[in-house]
Design a protein around this motif. Structure first.
Motif, PDB file in Angstrom:
ATOM      1  N   ILE A   4       1.682 180.650  64.401  1.00  0.00           N
ATOM      2  CA  ILE A   4       1.053 180.788  65.712  1.00  0.00           C
ATOM      3  C   ILE A   4       0.943 182.258  66.090  1.00  0.00           C
ATOM      4  O   ILE A   4      -0.088 182.704  66.611  1.00  0.00           O
ATOM      5  N   LYS A   5       1.976 183.035  65.804  1.00  0.00           N
ATOM      6  CA  LYS A   5       1.930 184.474  66.084  1.00  0.00           C
ATOM      7  C   LYS A   5       0.858 185.151  65.235  1.00  0.00           C
ATOM      8  O   LYS A   5       0.122 186.014  65.724  1.00  0.00           O
ATOM      9  N   GLN A   6       0.773 184.767  63.967  1.00  0.00           N
ATOM     10  CA  GLN A   6      -0.239 185.358  63.095  1.00  0.00           C
ATOM     11  C   GLN A   6      -1.641 184.986  63.565  1.00  0.00           C
ATOM     12  O   GLN A   6      -2.546 185.824  63.569  1.00  0.00           O
ATOM     13  N   LEU A   7      -1.813 183.745  63.967  1.00  0.00           N
ATOM     14  CA  LEU A   7      -3.110 183.299  64.478  1.00  0.00           C
ATOM     15  C   LEU A   7      -3.457 184.024  65.785  1.00  0.00           C
ATOM     16  O   LEU A   7      -4.621 184.348  66.034  1.00  0.00           O
ATOM     17  N   PHE A   8      -2.428 184.305  66.597  1.00  0.00           N
ATOM     18  CA  PHE A   8      -2.650 185.059  67.827  1.00  0.00           C
ATOM     19  C   PHE A   8      -3.262 186.419  67.536  1.00  0.00           C
ATOM     20  O   PHE A   8      -4.219 186.826  68.195  1.00  0.00           O
ATOM     21  N   TRP A   9      -2.734 187.142  66.534  1.00  0.00           N
ATOM     22  CA  TRP A   9      -3.262 188.468  66.214  1.00  0.00           C
ATOM     23  C   TRP A   9      -4.715 188.384  65.764  1.00  0.00           C
ATOM     24  O   TRP A   9      -5.550 189.193  66.165  1.00  0.00           O
ATOM     25  N   ILE A  10      -5.016 187.405  64.940  1.00  0.00           N
ATOM     26  CA  ILE A  10      -6.386 187.258  64.457  1.00  0.00           C
ATOM     27  C   ILE A  10      -7.321 186.914  65.611  1.00  0.00           C
ATOM     28  O   ILE A  10      -8.399 187.498  65.751  1.00  0.00           O
ATOM     29  N   PHE A  11      -6.905 185.989  66.472  1.00  0.00           N
ATOM     30  CA  PHE A  11      -7.730 185.631  67.628  1.00  0.00           C
ATOM     31  C   PHE A  11      -7.853 186.782  68.620  1.00  0.00           C
ATOM     32  O   PHE A  11      -8.896 186.953  69.251  1.00  0.00           O
ATOM     33  N   LEU A  12      -6.805 187.576  68.767  1.00  0.00           N
ATOM     34  CA  LEU A  12      -6.856 188.721  69.669  1.00  0.00           C
ATOM     35  C   LEU A  12      -7.925 189.720  69.231  1.00  0.00           C
ATOM     36  O   LEU A  12      -8.740 190.176  70.043  1.00  0.00           O
ATOM     37  N   PHE A  13      -7.943 190.029  67.936  1.00  0.00           N
ATOM     38  CA  PHE A  13      -8.946 190.970  67.446  1.00  0.00           C
ATOM     39  C   PHE A  13     -10.345 190.360  67.490  1.00  0.00           C
ATOM     40  O   PHE A  13     -11.328 191.066  67.725  1.00  0.00           O
ATOM     41  N   SER A  14     -10.435 189.069  67.298  1.00  0.00           N
ATOM     42  CA  SER A  14     -11.726 188.393  67.427  1.00  0.00           C
ATOM     43  C   SER A  14     -12.216 188.476  68.874  1.00  0.00           C
ATOM     44  O   SER A  14     -13.404 188.749  69.132  1.00  0.00           O
ATOM     45  N   LEU A  15     -11.321 188.254  69.834  1.00  0.00           N
ATOM     46  CA  LEU A  15     -11.681 188.354  71.244  1.00  0.00           C
ATOM     47  C   LEU A  15     -12.096 189.775  71.613  1.00  0.00           C
ATOM     48  O   LEU A  15     -13.106 189.975  72.298  1.00  0.00           O
ATOM     49  N   LEU A  16     -11.335 190.761  71.143  1.00  0.00           N
ATOM     50  CA  LEU A  16     -11.701 192.155  71.408  1.00  0.00           C
ATOM     51  C   LEU A  16     -13.087 192.477  70.844  1.00  0.00           C
ATOM     52  O   LEU A  16     -13.882 193.164  71.483  1.00  0.00           O
ATOM     53  N   GLY A  17     -13.358 191.976  69.653  1.00  0.00           N
ATOM     54  CA  GLY A  17     -14.674 192.188  69.051  1.00  0.00           C
ATOM     55  C   GLY A  17     -15.785 191.565  69.876  1.00  0.00           C
ATOM     56  O   GLY A  17     -16.846 192.164  70.065  1.00  0.00           O
ATOM     57  N   GLU A  18     -15.553 190.366  70.387  1.00  0.00           N
ATOM     58  CA  GLU A  18     -16.563 189.695  71.215  1.00  0.00           C
ATOM     59  C   GLU A  18     -16.789 190.444  72.523  1.00  0.00           C
ATOM     60  O   GLU A  18     -17.927 190.572  72.984  1.00  0.00           O
ATOM     61  N   VAL A  19     -15.719 190.951  73.134  1.00  0.00           N
ATOM     62  CA  VAL A  19     -15.853 191.708  74.377  1.00  0.00           C
ATOM     63  C   VAL A  19     -16.650 192.994  74.125  1.00  0.00           C
ATOM     64  O   VAL A  19     -17.577 193.323  74.876  1.00  0.00           O
ATOM     65  N   ILE A  20     -16.300 193.711  73.068  1.00  0.00           N
ATOM     66  CA  ILE A  20     -17.022 194.946  72.740  1.00  0.00           C
ATOM     67  C   ILE A  20     -18.481 194.643  72.411  1.00  0.00           C
ATOM     68  O   ILE A  20     -19.388 195.373  72.817  1.00  0.00           O
TER      69      ILE A  20
END
Length: 137
Positions: A4-20
Motif C-alpha cells: 500500500i505504501k509503494q502504491l501510494f508513491w506511484i499514485f502520488l507521482f501520477s497525481l502530481l503529473g496529472e496536476v502539472i
C-alpha cells in the motif's frame, strides 16, 4: 501494508503529473502519466525516494502490463466503424513511422557504439604507450 505504501508513491507521482499536465494544458499537451513517470524517475535518480519504496509494486505492474492495453483495444473495437473508412491511411502511416523509427534508433545505436569503440581504443593506446615507456626504462 508495504504494498500500500509503494502504491501510494506511484499514485502520488501520477497525481502530481496529472496536476502539472492540467496546468500546462494551455501551453502544451503532455499526458499527465508521462510527466508523473518523469517525476518518479527524477525522484529515484536523485535519491529523494529509494527504489525499495516502489520496487515490488512497480515490478508487479510492469509484469502485468497487458492489463492496461485492454481499454485501448476495446476502444478500437467499439469505434471500428470510424476506423473502417481510413484503415489504409492508418496502415501507411504506421508502416512509414515504424521504418523511420527503426532507422533513427539504429543510427543512434551506431553513434553510441562508435564512441564506445573510440574510447576503448584510446584506453588501449594509452596502455600500450605506458608499456613502451616501461620497456625503454
Amino acid at each position: 501494508m508495504k504494498q500500500i505504501k509503494q502504491l501510494f508513491w506511484i499514485f502520488l507521482f501520477s497525481l502530481l503529473g496529472e496536476v502539472i499536465s492540467a496546468l500546462l494544458s494551455q501551453f502544451i499537451a503532455i499526458p499527465g502519466s508521462v510527466i508523473g513517470m518523469v517525476l518518479l524517475f527524477c525522484a529515484l535518480h536523485f535519491k529523494w525516494i529509494k527504489m525499495e519504496q516502489v520496487d515490488e509494486v512497480g515490478t508487479w505492474l510492469t509484469n502485468n502490463m497487458g492489463i492496461f492495453f485492454v481499454p485501448a483495444g476495446v476502444g478500437l473495437m467499439s469505434n471500428f466503424g470510424v476506423l473502417a473508412n481510413t484503415w489504409w491511411q492508418l496502415l501507411v502511416i504506421m508502416a512509414i513511422t515504424t521504418m523511420l523509427m527503426m532507422g533513427f534508433v539504429g543510427r543512434i545505436v551506431q553513434v553510441i557504439k562508435s564512441k564506445e569503440v573510440k574510447a576503448e581504443t584510446n584506453i588501449t593506446g594509452s596502455l600500450e604507450e605506458i608499456e613502451v615507456e616501461v620497456d625503454v626504462i
